[in-house]
Design an enzyme around this catalytic site. Structure first.
Site, short mmCIF file in Angstrom:
data_model
loop_
_atom_site.label_atom_id
_atom_site.label_comp_id
_atom_site.label_asym_id
_atom_site.label_seq_id
_atom_site.Cartn_x
_atom_site.Cartn_y
_atom_site.Cartn_z
N TYR A 468 0.80 -1.24 0.00
CA TYR A 468 0.00 0.00 0.00
C TYR A 468 0.83 1.28 0.00
CZ TYR A 468 -2.75 -3.85 1.90
OH TYR A 468 -3.31 -5.09 2.14
N HIS A 469 1.93 1.32 -0.78
CA HIS A 469 2.80 2.48 -0.80
C HIS A 469 3.07 3.00 -2.22
CE1 HIS A 469 4.62 0.68 3.15
NE2 HIS A 469 3.46 1.28 3.36
N PRO A 470 2.05 3.26 -3.05
CA PRO A 470 2.31 3.78 -4.40
C PRO A 470 2.83 5.22 -4.37
CG PRO A 470 -0.05 3.77 -3.96
CD PRO A 470 0.60 3.08 -2.79
#
Length: 531
Positions: A468-470
Site C-alpha cells: 500500500y505504498h504507491p
C-alpha cells in the site's frame, strides 16, 4: 461562482497537513475538496479498524491493478482511502519516515533542498512524540506518535529471533539508524487512530478561512491562458465550479493526482489524444515512474494459543477484547498492521537496509476472508527500494471511471533476487530458538520450499501483493522531464502544485504516511512564501 484563494484536492496525509498549516495565515482562504465522506464510521478510529475499512465499499476506492505479467497475470487489489483523512484513515498506523539516505538520494537526483537535513525539521514540526523531543523527534506537533500499548509474547519472540541471528536491537527506527529489530511506533492518540485529518484538519475547521467540502468528486481543472483558475467538481448529480485567486494543490495521491491532471489536459499528449481530451500541455511523465513496495506474507501454525486467531474465533474472546479496549485502550483492538519489525540488508550491494519485516500475531489468507480458524501468525517481508517501474493511465475521459494501474512488479531481476532473499531470511528467523518454539509447522510457503530459490520465487509470484505504498507518478526534479519543480509547482502550468506521494522521485524505504505529511508541511511553507 464560489471563490477561494487556495483549493486543496484531497484530505489525506499531505492534503490535511497542507490545509491545516496554510490556514494558520488568516489572510489565505483555504478550501479542501474531499471525494469521500466524513469519518463517522467508528472503525475508522479504532486502531485495528483498518481490517474493516480497507476494502469497505464506500470508504475505500478499491482499485485493482491490471493483470501483472510477473505475477502470473494476477490483478492485485489496491485499496486507497476515500474518506476524510484519505489513506491515513485506513492505513496500518505504522510511523516510519524512511532512511536519511533516501532523502539525500533525492538531492543527488537534483532535488535541491530535499536532503535529509532539509526534511528533518518538518518531520519534527509535525510530530508529537509520546517519548518527548530530541534531535530526531518533535513533541509539540499535531501528529501523535506513540508506543504500542499491548505488545505480546509472540512479537517479542520475533525481536529475540532477530537478535539471535545477530541483528542489532533498534529502539527507534526513525532515529540515527534504521537497521535492526524493535517495536514499531504508531499514529495513535489516547488509544485512537490519529489520522492526518484528526491531527491537522478537524481541530482547525473553526477557523473562518478554512472550509471542508466532502463528497466532492473533482472532474477537472479550469485552465485559462496556461494557468489554473478553478476546479470543477461534482456533489451528487450537481456539477459545481470553484474559482481560485491563487493556487490549486493536488493532494489526491499517486493514483488520483495524475488522473486529475490528465483529465484536465495535462499529461502525455498522445495518450490524451487517444482519450479525446484536448491537450493543454504535453507533460510526458505524468502518470509514469509508478513505484510500490511488494510484500510476501509467510504464515505459520502456532503450537500454543498465543495468537489473535483463537480470540477472534471465540465469542468470549471477542467480548474480552472489546472490554479490554474500552477499559484500557489496549489489547488486540489497539494493534497496528505490524507490532515488531526488522530492517535488514539481504543483498550484498546494499549499504543500508533493503527489506522491511512486519510481524503480525495473527494469520489470514486475506483480510476479506477473516482470520484462520487455527492459531497462527504472519511474517511480512517487503523490498524497500524496487527498481521496477509502472504507470497510471486513464481508462476513459469519464472522471468517474477508475484509471488503469500497471504496477509492473518484479520486472527487475534485482527485485526478484531481493524478494527471494527476504523470504529466505524470514525462514531463518522462524527457525531460531526464540521463535521456533512457538511453531507447529509452516502454513505458507510449505516447508519443502524453504531453501529452493525457484520455489520461493514462484511463491512470491503467486502470493505477493501491495503493502500500500504507491508513489512517484508526478515526479519532482529540476530536469526537463520532471512533472513538478522543487517547490512542487507543475512545470509550465501556472497556479498548480502537487503535494503528495506522487512527487517522490523514489519511494522511501518504509511506510509512506510520515513522508507525505512532511511533504504537506513543506508545501504550506512554499505557498505562504509565495503569498
Amino acid at each position: 461562482m464560489d471563490e477561494t484563494d487556495v483549493v486543496v484536492v484531497g484530505s489525506g496525509s499531505a492534503g490535511s497537513a497542507l490545509a491545516g498549516r496554510l490556514s494558520e495565515d488568516p489572510r489565505i482562504r483555504v478550501t479542501v475538496l474531499e471525494a469521500g465522506s466524513k469519518d463517522t464510521n467508528p472503525w475508522l478510529h479504532v486502531p485495528i479498524g483498518y481490517a474493516k475499512t480497507m476494502y469497505h465499499p464506500t470508504i475505500s476506492w478499491n482499485y485493482q491493478t491490471e493483470a501483472e505479467a510477473e505475477l502470473h497475470g494476477r490483478s492485485v487489489p489496491w485499496p486507497r482511502g476515500r474518506v476524510l483523512g484519505g489513506s491515513s484513515a485506513i492505513n496500518g498506523l505504522i510511523y516510519i519516515r524512511g532512511q536519511a539516505a533516501d532523502y539525500d538520494h533525492w538531492r543527488q537526483l537534483g532535488c535541491t533542498g530535499w536532503a535529509y537535513e532539509d526534511c528533518l525539521p518538518y518531520f519534527k514540526r509535525s510530530q508529537n512524540q509520546e517519548r518527548g523531543g530530541n534531535e530526531f523527534h518533535g513533541a509539540d506537533g499535531p501528529l501523535t506518535t506513540s508506543d504500542l500499548r499491548d505488545k505480546g509474547v509472540l512479537p517479542q519472540a520475533f525481536i529475540d529471533a532477530a537478535l539471535e541471528l545477530g541483528f542489532p536491537r533498534n529502539d527507534d527506527f526513525n532515529g540515527a539508524d534504521q537497521e535492526g529489530a524493535g517495536w514499531y511506533q504508531v499514529t495513535v492518540r489516547n488509544g485512537f487512530r490519529c489520522s492526518a485529518a484528526t491531527a491537522y484538519l478537524k481541530p482547525n475547521l473553526k477557523r473562518p478561512n478554512l472550509r471542508l467540502i466532502t463528497d466532492a468528486q473533482v472532474q477537472r481543472l479550469v485552465i485559462e491562458g496556461g494557468r489554473v483558475t478553478g476546479v470543477v467538481y461534482r456533489v451528487g448529480n450537481e456539477e459545481r465550479t470553484i474559482k481560485v485567486t491563487r493556487e490549486v494543490v493536488l493532494s489526491a495521491g499517486a493514483i488520483n493526482s495524475p488522473q486529475v491532471m490528465m483529465l484536465s489536459g495535462l499529461g502525455p499528449a498522445q495518450h490524451l489524444a487517444e482519450m479525446g481530451i484536448a491537450v493543454q500541455r504535453d507533460i510526458p511523465q505524468v502518470g509514469q515512474n509508478l513505484q510500490d513496495h511488494l510484500q510476501a506474507r509467510l504464515m505459520y501454525r502456532a503450537n500454543q494459543n498465543v495468537t489473535i486467531n483463537e480470540r477472534v474465533n471465540s465469542w468470549l474472546g471477542m467480548a474480552k477484547m472489546g472490554i479490554e479496549f474500552a477499559l484500557t485502550r489496549g489489547g488486540p483492538l489497539s494493534f497496528a498492521a505490524g507490532t515488531s519489525g526488522l530492517f535488514a540488508r539481504v543483498l550484498p550491494q546494499s549499504a543500508t537496509p533493503d527489506v522491511q519485516f512486519h510481524f503480525i500475531p495473527w494469520s489470514a489468507d486475506s483480510v476479506k476472508e477473516g482470520l484462520h480458524k487455527f492459531p497462527g501468525f504472519t511474517i511480512s517481508v517487503c523490498q524497500l527500494r524496487p527498481e521496477s517501474r509502472g504507470e497510471i493511465r486513464l481508462a476513459s475521459p469519464d472522471p468517474m471511471a477508475k484509471p488503469h494501474i500497471h504496477a509492473r512488479y518484479l520486472t527487475s531481476e534485482t527485485d526478484k533476487q531481493c524478494m527471494v532473499e527476504g523470504v529466505k531470511l524470514a525462514h531463518r528467523l522462524a527457525e531460531t530458538k526464540a521463535l521456533g518454539r512457538f511453531i507447529a509447522e509452516p502454513y505458507a510457503p510449505p516447508p519443502n520450499a524453504a531453501r529452493d530459490e525457484a520455489a520461493l520465487l514462484e511463491f512470491v509470484r503467486r502470493n505477493s501483493g501491495t503493502i500500500y505504498h504507491p508513489t512517484s507518478t508526478c515526479r519532482m526534479g529540476e530536469d526537463a522531464g520532471a512533472v513538478v519543480d522543487t517547490e512542487l509547482r507543475v512545470n509550465g502550468v501556472g497556479g498548480l502544485r502537487v503535494a503528495d506521494a506522487s512527487i517522490m522521485p523514489t519511494v522511501v524505504s518504509g511506510n509512506t504516511n510520515a513522508g507525505c505529511i512532511m511533504i504537506g508541511e513543506r508545501c504550506a511553507d512554499f505557498i505562504k512564501r509565495a503569498a
